[in-house]
Motif scaffolding. Sequence first.
Motif, mmCIF file in Angstrom:
data_model
loop_
_atom_site.group_PDB
_atom_site.id
_atom_site.type_symbol
_atom_site.label_atom_id
_atom_site.label_comp_id
_atom_site.label_asym_id
_atom_site.label_seq_id
_atom_site.Cartn_x
_atom_site.Cartn_y
_atom_site.Cartn_z
ATOM 1 N N SER A 1 0.824 -1.207 0.000
ATOM 2 C CA SER A 1 0.000 0.000 0.000
ATOM 3 C C SER A 1 0.858 1.257 0.000
ATOM 4 N N ALA A 2 1.837 1.305 0.886
ATOM 5 C CA ALA A 2 2.674 2.502 1.020
ATOM 6 C C ALA A 2 3.613 2.688 -0.167
ATOM 7 N N GLY B 1 3.878 16.240 0.541
ATOM 8 C CA GLY B 1 2.808 15.411 -0.002
ATOM 9 C C GLY B 1 3.142 13.940 -0.098
ATOM 10 N N THR B 2 4.373 13.629 -0.434
ATOM 11 C CA THR B 2 4.771 12.226 -0.559
ATOM 12 C C THR B 2 4.691 11.514 0.787
ATOM 13 N N TRP B 3 5.225 12.151 1.825
ATOM 14 C CA TRP B 3 5.193 11.537 3.153
ATOM 15 C C TRP B 3 3.778 11.465 3.701
ATOM 16 N N ILE B 4 3.006 12.505 3.468
ATOM 17 C CA ILE B 4 1.610 12.485 3.911
ATOM 18 C C ILE B 4 0.869 11.350 3.213
ATOM 19 N N GLY B 5 1.131 11.168 1.925
ATOM 20 C CA GLY B 5 0.490 10.089 1.167
ATOM 21 C C GLY B 5 0.848 8.714 1.707
ATOM 22 N N VAL B 6 2.113 8.509 2.019
ATOM 23 C CA VAL B 6 2.539 7.220 2.579
ATOM 24 C C VAL B 6 1.819 6.958 3.900
ATOM 25 N N LEU B 7 1.783 7.953 4.751
ATOM 26 C CA LEU B 7 1.142 7.790 6.052
ATOM 27 C C LEU B 7 -0.365 7.578 5.930
ATOM 28 N N SER C 1 -4.730 7.777 -4.109
ATOM 29 C CA SER C 1 -4.099 7.175 -2.935
ATOM 30 C C SER C 1 -5.112 6.396 -2.097
ATOM 31 N N TYR C 2 -6.277 6.975 -1.861
ATOM 32 C CA TYR C 2 -7.301 6.327 -1.046
ATOM 33 C C TYR C 2 -7.855 5.084 -1.731
ATOM 34 N N LEU C 3 -8.076 5.169 -3.027
ATOM 35 C CA LEU C 3 -8.578 3.997 -3.761
ATOM 36 C C LEU C 3 -7.585 2.843 -3.677
ATOM 37 N N TRP C 4 -6.315 3.149 -3.870
ATOM 38 C CA TRP C 4 -5.277 2.113 -3.797
ATOM 39 C C TRP C 4 -5.218 1.506 -2.403
ATOM 40 N N ALA C 5 -5.186 2.358 -1.389
ATOM 41 C CA ALA C 5 -5.083 1.877 -0.015
ATOM 42 C C ALA C 5 -6.299 1.029 0.367
#
Length: 120
Positions: free
Chosen positions: A17-18, A45-51, A105-109
């Motif tokens: 996911s991350a 944004g990249t770190w926020i997305g991972v988290l 990001s949300y769809l993938w997660a």
Amino acid sequence: MDMLIDAGIVIGALAVSAALGALLVSVVLRWVEPEGYAPGVLRGGTWIGVLERLAITGATIAGYPEAVAVVLAVKGLGRYPELRATGTDQRAKATERFIIGTLASYLWAGLIGVLATLLF
């Protein structure tokens, strides 16, 4: 032994996911905006997305999908002042990029979280 397999599924799902989510979102944003984007408007944004992907995938696996609303609210409220402070033209681009990146990001997660739960 089952507990080790379950732990492996959870850890694997969170990693996919991350890590792959970062790649996916990057590809989606490049596809939508091939000419590039002004860097620095939405820093981190990249770190926020991972988290956020870790939180959403973990919440889905834990059977607590309501947490997705919390993650979305925190992210939206956290970014709102930054989006409002940018110039009008940059604000429109930054807002569009924020929405597209967040949804991808949300769809993938969510997808990874659901697939992981199917493996249990």
